[in-house]
Design a protein around this motif. Structure first.
Motif, PDB file in Angstrom:
ATOM      1  N   ALA A  60      19.911  41.576  34.510  1.00  0.00           N
ATOM      2  CA  ALA A  60      20.766  40.806  33.712  1.00  0.00           C
ATOM      3  C   ALA A  60      20.050  39.772  32.866  1.00  0.00           C
ATOM      4  O   ALA A  60      19.064  39.172  33.604  1.00  0.00           O
ATOM      5  CB  ALA A  60      21.861  40.213  34.709  1.00  0.00           C
ATOM      6  N   ILE A  61      20.381  39.455  31.838  1.00  0.00           N
ATOM      7  CA  ILE A  61      19.742  38.260  31.233  1.00  0.00           C
ATOM      8  C   ILE A  61      20.534  36.863  31.876  1.00  0.00           C
ATOM      9  O   ILE A  61      21.623  37.057  31.363  1.00  0.00           O
ATOM     10  CB  ILE A  61      19.700  38.354  29.622  1.00  0.00           C
ATOM     11  CG1 ILE A  61      18.615  39.617  29.364  1.00  0.00           C
ATOM     12  CG2 ILE A  61      19.072  37.168  29.081  1.00  0.00           C
ATOM     13  CD1 ILE A  61      18.779  39.903  27.950  1.00  0.00           C
ATOM     14  N   ARG A  62      19.684  35.948  32.504  1.00  0.00           N
ATOM     15  CA  ARG A  62      20.581  34.823  32.836  1.00  0.00           C
ATOM     16  C   ARG A  62      20.514  33.825  32.012  1.00  0.00           C
ATOM     17  O   ARG A  62      21.558  32.946  32.035  1.00  0.00           O
ATOM     18  CB  ARG A  62      20.039  34.531  34.217  1.00  0.00           C
ATOM     19  CG  ARG A  62      20.330  35.472  35.280  1.00  0.00           C
ATOM     20  CD  ARG A  62      22.011  35.257  35.581  1.00  0.00           C
ATOM     21  NE  ARG A  62      22.278  36.284  36.511  1.00  0.00           N
ATOM     22  CZ  ARG A  62      23.545  37.163  36.392  1.00  0.00           C
ATOM     23  NH1 ARG A  62      24.223  36.678  35.143  1.00  0.00           N
ATOM     24  NH2 ARG A  62      23.922  38.122  36.778  1.00  0.00           N
ATOM     25  N   SER A  63      19.605  33.820  31.002  1.00  0.00           N
ATOM     26  CA  SER A  63      19.375  32.839  30.106  1.00  0.00           C
ATOM     27  C   SER A  63      18.427  33.100  28.712  1.00  0.00           C
ATOM     28  O   SER A  63      17.646  33.808  29.209  1.00  0.00           O
ATOM     29  CB  SER A  63      18.376  31.639  30.886  1.00  0.00           C
ATOM     30  OG  SER A  63      18.349  30.501  30.191  1.00  0.00           O
ATOM     31  N   GLY A  64      18.614  32.613  27.757  1.00  0.00           N
ATOM     32  CA  GLY A  64      17.808  33.049  26.748  1.00  0.00           C
ATOM     33  C   GLY A  64      18.396  34.059  25.775  1.00  0.00           C
ATOM     34  O   GLY A  64      17.461  34.822  25.161  1.00  0.00           O
ATOM     35  N   HIS A  65      19.779  34.366  25.731  1.00  0.00           N
ATOM     36  CA  HIS A  65      20.227  35.508  24.985  1.00  0.00           C
ATOM     37  C   HIS A  65      19.793  35.451  23.385  1.00  0.00           C
ATOM     38  O   HIS A  65      19.579  36.589  22.950  1.00  0.00           O
ATOM     39  CB  HIS A  65      21.517  35.783  25.045  1.00  0.00           C
ATOM     40  CG  HIS A  65      22.277  35.907  26.490  1.00  0.00           C
ATOM     41  ND1 HIS A  65      22.249  37.219  26.906  1.00  0.00           N
ATOM     42  CD2 HIS A  65      22.459  35.314  27.463  1.00  0.00           C
ATOM     43  CE1 HIS A  65      22.674  37.113  28.181  1.00  0.00           C
ATOM     44  NE2 HIS A  65      22.918  35.826  28.430  1.00  0.00           N
TER      45      HIS A  65
END
Length: 79
Positions: A60-65
């Protein structure tokens, strides 16, 4: 029941390239997809999942989409 282990990694995305490079806790991923409608992010998740041998659902991308620099979480990563 045990709690799933999660690991966080800093990821830098490079466009018009096709590679995954791991250097300690930083990962560089080259993608061919354009950063439109989340396509590049989907490619990043798939490449990282393939590299670490986990299902895409565990990445999962938690930050920086909307950035080239991201923080990615991988759950149930084996040592």
């Amino acid at each position: 029941m045990s709690t799933p282990k999660a690991s966080l990694f800093y990821v830098h995305v490079e466009f018009n390239k096709d590679h995954v490079t791991v250097d300690e806790d930083k990962i560089t991923v080259g993608v061919r997809s354009k950063p439109v409608d989340g396509e590049a992010n989907k490619e990043v998740v798939k490449k990282i999942a393939r590299h670490f041998g986990v299902p895409s659902s565990k990445v999962a991308i938690r930050s920086g989409h909307r950035s080239r620099d991201k923080i990615i979480q991988i759950t149930d990563l084996k040592s």
